[in-house]
Design a protein around this motif. Structure first.
Motif, PDB file in Angstrom:
ATOM      1  N   VAL A  45       2.381   4.955  -2.717  1.00  0.00           N
ATOM      2  CA  VAL A  45       3.812   5.249  -2.747  1.00  0.00           C
ATOM      3  C   VAL A  45       4.554   4.420  -1.702  1.00  0.00           C
ATOM      4  O   VAL A  45       5.712   4.069  -1.886  1.00  0.00           O
ATOM      5  CB  VAL A  45       4.072   6.762  -2.523  1.00  0.00           C
ATOM      6  CG1 VAL A  45       3.705   7.183  -1.101  1.00  0.00           C
ATOM      7  CG2 VAL A  45       5.526   7.120  -2.815  1.00  0.00           C
ATOM      8  N   GLY A  46       3.861   4.078  -0.617  1.00  0.00           N
ATOM      9  CA  GLY A  46       4.505   3.344   0.457  1.00  0.00           C
ATOM     10  C   GLY A  46       5.035   1.992   0.041  1.00  0.00           C
ATOM     11  O   GLY A  46       6.230   1.704   0.163  1.00  0.00           O
ATOM     12  N   SER A  47       4.149   1.155  -0.496  1.00  0.00           N
ATOM     13  CA  SER A  47       4.548  -0.201  -0.867  1.00  0.00           C
ATOM     14  C   SER A  47       5.225  -0.252  -2.231  1.00  0.00           C
ATOM     15  O   SER A  47       6.019  -1.159  -2.496  1.00  0.00           O
ATOM     16  CB  SER A  47       3.324  -1.125  -0.859  1.00  0.00           C
ATOM     17  OG  SER A  47       2.313  -0.611  -1.714  1.00  0.00           O
ATOM     18  N   ASN A  48       4.959   0.714  -3.104  1.00  0.00           N
ATOM     19  CA  ASN A  48       5.480   0.661  -4.469  1.00  0.00           C
ATOM     20  C   ASN A  48       6.804   1.388  -4.665  1.00  0.00           C
ATOM     21  O   ASN A  48       7.522   1.098  -5.613  1.00  0.00           O
ATOM     22  CB  ASN A  48       4.448   1.218  -5.444  1.00  0.00           C
ATOM     23  CG  ASN A  48       3.263   0.300  -5.614  1.00  0.00           C
ATOM     24  OD1 ASN A  48       3.372  -0.754  -6.233  1.00  0.00           O
ATOM     25  ND2 ASN A  48       2.129   0.668  -5.053  1.00  0.00           N
ATOM     26  N   VAL A  49       7.112   2.334  -3.790  1.00  0.00           N
ATOM     27  CA  VAL A  49       8.327   3.130  -3.962  1.00  0.00           C
ATOM     28  C   VAL A  49       9.187   3.153  -2.697  1.00  0.00           C
ATOM     29  O   VAL A  49      10.404   3.031  -2.771  1.00  0.00           O
ATOM     30  CB  VAL A  49       7.971   4.578  -4.376  1.00  0.00           C
ATOM     31  CG1 VAL A  49       9.222   5.459  -4.418  1.00  0.00           C
ATOM     32  CG2 VAL A  49       7.272   4.594  -5.737  1.00  0.00           C
ATOM     33  N   LEU A  50       8.549   3.295  -1.543  1.00  0.00           N
ATOM     34  CA  LEU A  50       9.307   3.525  -0.310  1.00  0.00           C
ATOM     35  C   LEU A  50       9.668   2.247   0.437  1.00  0.00           C
ATOM     36  O   LEU A  50      10.410   2.297   1.426  1.00  0.00           O
ATOM     37  CB  LEU A  50       8.507   4.453   0.611  1.00  0.00           C
ATOM     38  CG  LEU A  50       8.235   5.850   0.037  1.00  0.00           C
ATOM     39  CD1 LEU A  50       7.382   6.666   1.000  1.00  0.00           C
ATOM     40  CD2 LEU A  50       9.528   6.572  -0.283  1.00  0.00           C
ATOM     41  N   GLY A  51       9.131   1.114  -0.005  1.00  0.00           N
ATOM     42  CA  GLY A  51       9.486  -0.142   0.632  1.00  0.00           C
ATOM     43  C   GLY A  51       8.765  -0.426   1.930  1.00  0.00           C
ATOM     44  O   GLY A  51       9.170  -1.307   2.696  1.00  0.00           O
ATOM     45  N   ARG A  56      -0.393   1.973   5.705  1.00  0.00           N
ATOM     46  CA  ARG A  56      -0.519   2.596   7.023  1.00  0.00           C
ATOM     47  C   ARG A  56       0.778   3.224   7.513  1.00  0.00           C
ATOM     48  O   ARG A  56       0.769   4.042   8.427  1.00  0.00           O
ATOM     49  CB  ARG A  56      -1.013   1.558   8.040  1.00  0.00           C
ATOM     50  CG  ARG A  56      -2.434   1.097   7.773  1.00  0.00           C
ATOM     51  CD  ARG A  56      -2.866   0.039   8.757  1.00  0.00           C
ATOM     52  NE  ARG A  56      -4.216  -0.449   8.442  1.00  0.00           N
ATOM     53  CZ  ARG A  56      -4.815  -1.461   9.067  1.00  0.00           C
ATOM     54  NH1 ARG A  56      -4.175  -2.088  10.047  1.00  0.00           N
ATOM     55  NH2 ARG A  56      -6.028  -1.830   8.721  1.00  0.00           N
ATOM     56  N   GLU A  57       1.893   2.834   6.913  1.00  0.00           N
ATOM     57  CA  GLU A  57       3.178   3.392   7.336  1.00  0.00           C
ATOM     58  C   GLU A  57       3.475   4.740   6.689  1.00  0.00           C
ATOM     59  O   GLU A  57       4.393   5.445   7.117  1.00  0.00           O
ATOM     60  CB  GLU A  57       4.300   2.415   7.004  1.00  0.00           C
ATOM     61  CG  GLU A  57       4.225   1.096   7.753  1.00  0.00           C
ATOM     62  CD  GLU A  57       5.398   0.188   7.424  1.00  0.00           C
ATOM     63  OE1 GLU A  57       6.543   0.666   7.439  1.00  0.00           O
ATOM     64  OE2 GLU A  57       5.155  -0.997   7.121  1.00  0.00           O
ATOM     65  N   VAL A  58       2.732   5.097   5.664  1.00  0.00           N
ATOM     66  CA  VAL A  58       2.986   6.353   4.948  1.00  0.00           C
ATOM     67  C   VAL A  58       2.636   7.533   5.852  1.00  0.00           C
ATOM     68  O   VAL A  58       1.588   7.562   6.498  1.00  0.00           O
ATOM     69  CB  VAL A  58       2.165   6.406   3.650  1.00  0.00           C
ATOM     70  CG1 VAL A  58       2.347   7.746   2.949  1.00  0.00           C
ATOM     71  CG2 VAL A  58       2.575   5.261   2.724  1.00  0.00           C
TER      72      VAL A  58
END
Length: 270
Positions: A45-51, A56-58
């Motif tokens: 979800v981090g790289s695909n939706v949240l930018g 690791r940022e999730v």
């Protein structure tokens, strides 16, 4: 039959398990109605939706938020939720954070790496566990196939068996050779779910934005079923052009007052 018992039964009968990632209620509703067996609310979800720049940022709050949305969209489906980076450094921390994911609506909690101690702790508290071996996106900077050398493949097999003996309910195998995934699948009781692991696993998982073609990027392990990214671009362009040209809104998009009420309104002094 419990949700996880159903997947064990599917493995025994040779019935493939279909898994897709999902991050929101409308997508979850569509996937459930389509007959998908499991929705994975992954750190993807981090790289695909949240930018975000990487998994690791999730945060745990991010995953809980999206798990709740998926649960509202698909009340009956089985949901796997990822424990984010650094939220399972110890079995005690893993248990505390897993309980939050379960409270948000998850049925199964997933983490990366060969940590039988974490599996034992979670299972001992009646939490079903999905493990993850091969490429570990949270921990491996080198996003390449794992287990291509015999020694590495043997290590993956031994890790899978140890996790199975600890009581895991499911195992994701990411970017490992088909032969390795096949032997692991035959060697453990838990169902295996492959992503870039060939044809011999008990099921498959793909990232929904990859399947839908949200971006031009593609991967060898993926199959694009639609080009939604291009469709979104064309739709947004058409909308903007219609607004600027006055074509939208049209008469059919507007609501008018009845004549008597309009007359009263127009005669009212501001």
């Amino acid at each position: 039959m419990t949700k996880t018992a159903r997947f064990l039964d599917m493995k025994r009968r040779g019935q493939k398990i279909a898994v897709l990632t999902g991050y929101d209620a409308p997508t979850a509703k569509a996937e459930a109605e389509a007959g998908v067996d499991i929705i994975l609310v992954g750190d993807s979800v981090g790289s695909n939706v949240l930018g975000y720049a990487s998994e690791r940022e999730v945060t745990l709050a991010d995953i809980c938020h999206h798990v709740s949305a998926v649960r509202r969209g698909a009340p009956q489906i089985a949901i796997i939720a990822d424990l984010p980076f650094r939220t399972y450094d110890t079995p005690e921390t893993a248990l505390m954070n897993s309980r939050k994911l379960i409270a948000a609506g998850a049925d199964i909690v997933k983490f990366e790496g060969a940590r039988p101690d974490i599996v034992q702790t979670l299972v001992g508290s009646s939490i079903d566990v999905c493990c993850h071996l091969g490429l570990e996106p949270q921990h491996h900077d080198d996003k390449r196939f794992k287990g291509r050398k015999a020694g590495d493949a043997i290590g993956l097999l031994r890790d899978a068996i140890a996790l199975d003996e600890a009581g895991m309910a499911m195992l994701v195998l990411e970017l490992v050779p088909e032969e390795v995934a096949g032997r692991i699948t035959k060697s453990i009781k838990a169902p295996t779910i492959g992503i870039g692991a060939g044809r011999k696993t008990d099921g498959q998982v793909l990232v929904i934005t990859d399947v839908l073609g949200f971006t031009p990027a593609n991967f060898q392990h993926n199959r694009r079923y639609q080009d939604v990214g291009q469709l979104m671009l064309e739709t947004a362009k058409a909308y903007a052009q219609d607004v600027r040209s006055g074509k939208f809104p049209a008469a059919e998009n507007a609501v008018s007052m009845n004549k008597d009420e309009l007359a009263i309104f127009l005669n009212e002094k501001a």
